[in-house]
Design a protein around this motif. Structure first.
Motif, PDB file in Angstrom:
ATOM      1  N   LEU A 151       0.843  -1.194   0.000  1.00  0.00           N
ATOM      2  CA  LEU A 151       0.000   0.000   0.000  1.00  0.00           C
ATOM      3  C   LEU A 151       0.882   1.249   0.000  1.00  0.00           C
ATOM      4  N   VAL A 152       0.369   2.288  -0.614  1.00  0.00           N
ATOM      5  CA  VAL A 152       0.959   3.629  -0.466  1.00  0.00           C
ATOM      6  C   VAL A 152      -0.103   4.496   0.205  1.00  0.00           C
ATOM      7  N   VAL A 153       0.309   5.212   1.238  1.00  0.00           N
ATOM      8  CA  VAL A 153      -0.637   6.087   1.950  1.00  0.00           C
ATOM      9  C   VAL A 153      -0.170   7.529   1.829  1.00  0.00           C
ATOM     10  N   VAL A 154      -1.073   8.390   1.427  1.00  0.00           N
ATOM     11  CA  VAL A 154      -0.754   9.816   1.316  1.00  0.00           C
ATOM     12  C   VAL A 154      -1.800  10.607   2.093  1.00  0.00           C
ATOM     13  N   THR A 155      -1.319  11.507   2.930  1.00  0.00           N
ATOM     14  CA  THR A 155      -2.210  12.358   3.709  1.00  0.00           C
ATOM     15  C   THR A 155      -2.541  13.590   2.868  1.00  0.00           C
ATOM     16  N   HIS A 156      -3.803  13.740   2.516  1.00  0.00           N
ATOM     17  CA  HIS A 156      -4.171  14.780   1.550  1.00  0.00           C
ATOM     18  C   HIS A 156      -3.776  16.162   2.038  1.00  0.00           C
ATOM     19  N   ALA A 157      -4.220  16.536   3.231  1.00  0.00           N
ATOM     20  CA  ALA A 157      -3.696  17.747   3.881  1.00  0.00           C
ATOM     21  C   ALA A 157      -3.112  17.277   5.199  1.00  0.00           C
ATOM     22  N   ASP A 158      -1.833  17.592   5.415  1.00  0.00           N
ATOM     23  CA  ASP A 158      -1.208  17.013   6.612  1.00  0.00           C
ATOM     24  C   ASP A 158      -1.583  17.803   7.865  1.00  0.00           C
ATOM     25  N   PRO A 159      -1.495  17.139   9.002  1.00  0.00           N
ATOM     26  CA  PRO A 159      -1.933  17.785  10.246  1.00  0.00           C
ATOM     27  C   PRO A 159      -0.898  18.707  10.865  1.00  0.00           C
ATOM     28  N   TYR A 160       0.296  18.794  10.271  1.00  0.00           N
ATOM     29  CA  TYR A 160       1.347  19.629  10.868  1.00  0.00           C
ATOM     30  C   TYR A 160       1.428  21.010  10.213  1.00  0.00           C
ATOM     31  N   TYR A 161       1.407  21.014   8.889  1.00  0.00           N
ATOM     32  CA  TYR A 161       1.627  22.272   8.159  1.00  0.00           C
ATOM     33  C   TYR A 161       0.448  22.642   7.257  1.00  0.00           C
ATOM     34  N   GLY A 162      -0.495  21.747   7.102  1.00  0.00           N
ATOM     35  CA  GLY A 162      -1.618  22.008   6.210  1.00  0.00           C
ATOM     36  C   GLY A 162      -1.190  22.027   4.752  1.00  0.00           C
ATOM     37  N   ASN A 163      -0.172  21.263   4.410  1.00  0.00           N
ATOM     38  CA  ASN A 163       0.241  21.169   3.004  1.00  0.00           C
ATOM     39  C   ASN A 163      -0.691  20.230   2.256  1.00  0.00           C
ATOM     40  N   ILE A 164      -1.037  20.595   1.040  1.00  0.00           N
ATOM     41  CA  ILE A 164      -1.816  19.697   0.195  1.00  0.00           C
ATOM     42  C   ILE A 164      -0.837  18.824  -0.595  1.00  0.00           C
ATOM     43  N   ALA A 165      -1.019  17.522  -0.480  1.00  0.00           N
ATOM     44  CA  ALA A 165      -0.080  16.571  -1.094  1.00  0.00           C
ATOM     45  C   ALA A 165      -0.338  16.445  -2.600  1.00  0.00           C
ATOM     46  N   PRO A 166       0.715  16.116  -3.347  1.00  0.00           N
ATOM     47  CA  PRO A 166       0.553  15.919  -4.795  1.00  0.00           C
ATOM     48  C   PRO A 166      -0.066  14.550  -5.080  1.00  0.00           C
ATOM     49  N   VAL A 167      -1.316  14.365  -4.695  1.00  0.00           N
ATOM     50  CA  VAL A 167      -1.925  13.034  -4.728  1.00  0.00           C
ATOM     51  C   VAL A 167      -2.083  12.489  -6.143  1.00  0.00           C
ATOM     52  N   GLU A 168      -2.387  13.369  -7.080  1.00  0.00           N
ATOM     53  CA  GLU A 168      -2.640  12.835  -8.428  1.00  0.00           C
ATOM     54  C   GLU A 168      -1.365  12.287  -9.051  1.00  0.00           C
ATOM     55  N   GLU A 169      -0.250  12.986  -8.832  1.00  0.00           N
ATOM     56  CA  GLU A 169       1.029  12.483  -9.371  1.00  0.00           C
ATOM     57  C   GLU A 169       1.384  11.142  -8.710  1.00  0.00           C
ATOM     58  N   ILE A 170       1.202  11.088  -7.420  1.00  0.00           N
ATOM     59  CA  ILE A 170       1.521   9.832  -6.718  1.00  0.00           C
ATOM     60  C   ILE A 170       0.535   8.744  -7.159  1.00  0.00           C
ATOM     61  N   GLY A 171      -0.703   9.132  -7.375  1.00  0.00           N
ATOM     62  CA  GLY A 171      -1.715   8.185  -7.851  1.00  0.00           C
ATOM     63  C   GLY A 171      -1.323   7.574  -9.188  1.00  0.00           C
ATOM     64  N   ARG A 172      -0.798   8.408 -10.086  1.00  0.00           N
ATOM     65  CA  ARG A 172      -0.382   7.887 -11.403  1.00  0.00           C
ATOM     66  C   ARG A 172       0.764   6.887 -11.250  1.00  0.00           C
ATOM     67  N   ILE A 173       1.694   7.218 -10.335  1.00  0.00           N
ATOM     68  CA  ILE A 173       2.827   6.306 -10.106  1.00  0.00           C
ATOM     69  C   ILE A 173       2.310   4.964  -9.570  1.00  0.00           C
ATOM     70  N   CYS A 174       1.430   5.035  -8.598  1.00  0.00           N
ATOM     71  CA  CYS A 174       0.906   3.794  -7.993  1.00  0.00           C
ATOM     72  C   CYS A 174       0.124   2.979  -9.019  1.00  0.00           C
ATOM     73  N   GLU A 175      -0.645   3.685  -9.825  1.00  0.00           N
ATOM     74  CA  GLU A 175      -1.420   2.987 -10.854  1.00  0.00           C
ATOM     75  C   GLU A 175      -0.481   2.235 -11.800  1.00  0.00           C
ATOM     76  N   GLY A 176       0.640   2.881 -12.155  1.00  0.00           N
ATOM     77  CA  GLY A 176       1.612   2.257 -13.052  1.00  0.00           C
ATOM     78  C   GLY A 176       2.187   0.979 -12.478  1.00  0.00           C
ATOM     79  N   TYR A 177       2.393   0.954 -11.171  1.00  0.00           N
ATOM     80  CA  TYR A 177       2.963  -0.221 -10.515  1.00  0.00           C
ATOM     81  C   TYR A 177       1.894  -1.201 -10.021  1.00  0.00           C
ATOM     82  N   GLU A 178       0.652  -0.794 -10.145  1.00  0.00           N
ATOM     83  CA  GLU A 178      -0.473  -1.560  -9.589  1.00  0.00           C
ATOM     84  C   GLU A 178      -0.333  -1.744  -8.072  1.00  0.00           C
ATOM     85  N   VAL A 179       0.117  -0.679  -7.430  1.00  0.00           N
ATOM     86  CA  VAL A 179       0.175  -0.670  -5.961  1.00  0.00           C
ATOM     87  C   VAL A 179      -1.064   0.070  -5.457  1.00  0.00           C
ATOM     88  N   PRO A 180      -1.839  -0.553  -4.578  1.00  0.00           N
ATOM     89  CA  PRO A 180      -3.020   0.147  -4.054  1.00  0.00           C
ATOM     90  C   PRO A 180      -2.632   1.408  -3.288  1.00  0.00           C
TER      91      PRO A 180
END
Lengths: 388, 303
Positions: free
Chosen positions: A160-189
């Motif tokens: 599994l890959v886990v990404v925190t969409h907005a983190d609880p420390y700094y309120g940064n929005i994660a680059p989820v779509e880019e990471i999603g494309r990478i995971c999709e390529g590897y077929e990692v949930p």
């Protein structure tokens, strides 16, 4: 024992609370439900709250899934319960599937409950690095590196890959779509923990290319705590929401409607009712996210007028959780008789509650959803305290 | 106080306090018993006794506890002052406390206590090696117990008894409370694992620890120092940041400028070894940081 809320008339700026505050009309409607704990069970036919038609929990969960771009949803004991359900599913999945191992990749700004859920399920966690002070960003390519590292070391893909969409420390929005494309390529949930975003800003898990979305109703969906949701696609719903197969040997009983990953029949009662009552308001407010962010970024600029106060994390900021370093307040705390506790207490005196007591070097808070007058009051309070 | 320690260590038995020569008398055991037997009863059932020499049925405890003096041979360890009665029970207002633990719990305790040193001979375990030795030396002791304690006292084969003077036990309680209250951090989660020696070294150089970095001023300039970790989590480099309000700042190499909202960061990354500083001792930190900040300030400040 007297149990009273001393802050009923205060402006709340706790970042955990701002997105969960219930609309007044929902509070009024809740009064007809508060007398009974098991208030979703009057007309239950199938023995699981998520299957109830009256009140329409089943329909509500379909709406939740659809609103976030998923196929199926269940309500859970908070977002941590949702994460636990996913982690447990993955822990079973990697046993059954020899292409995957029980190592999972978690972003370096994750909420502690993510790591605790993994720990509970016996999953090994690894992290890609972040950029450190002052932005704490991370590069999607580092997730790819970590996937390759696991593959090379274990001979298998991470579970599994886990990404925190907005983190609880700094309120940064994660680059989820880019990471999603990478995971999709590897077929990692992939799981996106949207506890701090789902219900505040538009989210489409199909567009993110993620398999699991976890949500916190009391953090970001105007609900009474504790309530979360786990949303998934058809591919994973069969495993995630698999029903019980247990059959005790002597009595021969069966619990075929219950879902083990969410502890059988998940939390009903006031949290679920409140979330159902608020959901239309939630759907409406996400349309106004950019207006909220404009207001919040203006507030950031205003607060940075105080000497040395500086926002950490992404600029321009894209989330309502604000983390400022506040050396000015720390200097005051050094000669104040209440030390680091002075700041939260000075704010409370001014009718504003929500800063973590004892903290003066750094403060985290939110002005999401406050009126311009209230935001101004918060700002003026900080200005005044800065002159102590 | 006892509950905090019990909960942290996961103790099955209660903490038993021992008071030598208590001012007040109390409940005596119904019949004479072994001292270790009464201690175990107090640990399991929470009973409290005050005993004198007539309450003891064991051959050695009356000497080790100071009720009688040896006549023909020296017996060690023993309480050498004259003892009339001993209270077994509550930890409050006691001289020392006894904790019945397993090996793992003793290990945890020894970390909190900064080490426990004992000498064990398998004789007079509870009364001598635990109570008398700790009372005499006012420092913690452990005992692997003796046959009497296991045969008559009811101690199990895997149990170890630790004795701690009351002031030490109060400190232990405070340390555990501090740790459990904060989880090592005020808000419950630590966001960095910077060693405390490094934090101390930076503090002596005038820098306070923020979340996972250090902040301070050099010549009135706000300075931030971040310790960069490599892929393996080792700290090899540091980054110096000079946050400056506004734009138009021209950096002086090796510093670079990055605009971030209302701020421009002057920053440069350095190999720690190349700088000749020690993060752990603070060696050269203040002079090197001052020189670097002056170098950064050699550029033109717009702002």
């Amino acid at each position: 024992m007297e149990v009273k809320n001393p802050y009923t008339h205060h402006i709340i700026i706790n970042a955990l609370m701002r997105g969960g505050i219930l609309p007044d009309e929902v509070c009024q409607n809740l009064s007809e439900w508060v007398k009974v704990g098991y208030n979703t069970c009057f007309d239950c036919l199938e023995g699981r709250s998520s299957l109830c038609h009256k009140p329409p929990v089943k329909k509500h969960l379909e709406n939740i899934a659809s609103f976030f771009g998923g196929d199926a949803a269940e309500h859970t004991f908070g977002c941590r319960g949702a994460q636990f359900a996913v982690m447990r599913t993955v822990a079973e999945f990697v046993i059954e599937n020899e292409d995957y191992c029980p190592t999972i990749i978690i972003d370096p700004n994750s909420h502690y409950s993510t790591n605790i859920a993994a720990e509970m399920c016996g999953l090994v966690t690894i992290e890609p690095p972040h950029s450190g002070y002052p932005e704490y960003l991370y590069d999607p390519q580092d997730f790819q590196k970590k996937i390759n590292e696991v593959k090379e070391r274990e001979g298998k893909l991470p579970g599994l890959v886990v990404v925190t969409h907005a983190d609880p420390y700094y309120g940064n929005i994660a680059p989820v779509e880019e990471i999603g494309r990478i995971c999709e390529g590897y077929e990692v949930p992939m799981l996106v923990n949207a506890a701090y975003t789902g219900g505040l800003l538009p989210i489409d898990m199909r567009q993110m290319k993620v398999d699991f979305l976890t949500l916190s109703a009391h953090k970001s969906m105007m609900s009474v705590a504790p309530l979360g949701y786990v949303v998934t696609n058809h591919k994973w719903s069969k495993l995630l929401f698999a029903t019980s197969e247990a059959k005790p040997a002597w009595s021969g009983r069966r619990f075929g409607k219950k879902i083990p990953n969410i502890f059988g029949c998940s939390i009903g009662g006031l949290p679920l009712i409140s979330s159902m009552l608020s959901f239309d308001r939630v759907k409406e407010r996400v349309k106004h996210w950019s207006e909220e962010m404009a207001k919040i970024n203006k507030f950031i600029d205003d607060l940075e007028e105080i000497e040395g106060i500086m926002l950490l994390g992404q600029r321009p900021h894209q989330h309502h959780l604000l983390h400022f370093e506040t050396p000015k307040f720390w200097e005051i705390s050094q000669h104040h008789r209440k030390k680091g506790f002075f700041l939260a207490e000075e704010m409370i005196k001014r009718g504003i509650v929500g800063l973590h007591r004892g903290m003066a070097k750094h403060i985290k808070f939110s002005v999401y959803g406050l009126s311009p007058e209230e935001i101004n009051k918060v700002k003026e309070a900080f200005y005044e305290i800065g002159k102590i | 106080m006892s509950d905090t320690v019990r909960a942290y260590l996961g103790m099955k038995d209660k903490v038993v306090g021992i008071k030598i020569n208590p001012a007040e008398d109390g409940l005596h055991p119904k019949e004479p018993a072994w001292f270790c037997q009464l201690v175990k009863e107090a640990a399991v059932k929470g009973v409290e006794y005050v005993i004198d020499v007539t309450d003891l049925a064991c051959p050695n405890a009356d000497i080790t506890l100071g009720f009688r003096q040896p006549k023909y041979v020296e017996i060690e360890p023993r309480i050498k002052e004259e003892v009339e009665r001993v209270r077994i029970g509550k930890s409050e207002e006691s001289d020392l406390v006894l904790l019945c633990l397993n090996a793992e719990q003793v290990m945890t305790l020894s970390i909190f206590l900064g080490g426990i040193t004992s000498s064990c001979k398998g004789e007079m375990g509870v009364c001598g090696e635990a109570v008398a030795a700790t009372y005499n030396q006012q420092k913690p002791h452990f005992t692997f117990l003796c046959n009497g304690a296991r045969l008559m006292g009811g101690f199990k084969k895997n149990e170890i008894l630790v004795a701690i003077p009351l002031p030490g036990f109060e400190q232990l309680n405070q340390r555990i409370e501090n740790l459990t209250k904060t989880g090592g951090a005020l808000c419950g989660c630590q966001v960095s694992d910077i060693p405390k020696e490094v934090v101390k070294a930076f503090s002596e150089a005038g820098f306070e620890k923020g979340a996972d970095y250090f902040f301070g001023k050099i010549d009135e300039q706000q300075v931030r120092i971040y310790l960069n970790k490599d892929d393996t989590g080792r700290i090899r480099q540091i980054t110096l940041y000079l946050p400056i309000k506004g734009e138009g700042v021209v950096p002086n190499p090796p510093f670079q400028a990055k605009v971030r909202g209302n701020w421009t960061d002057l920053y440069a990354v350095f190999d720690i070894d190349a700088l000749g500083i020690s993060l752990y001792t603070g060696k050269n930190m203040d002079t090197v940081f001052k020189a670097l900040v002056n170098k950064a300030k050699g550029g033109k400040y717009g702002g």
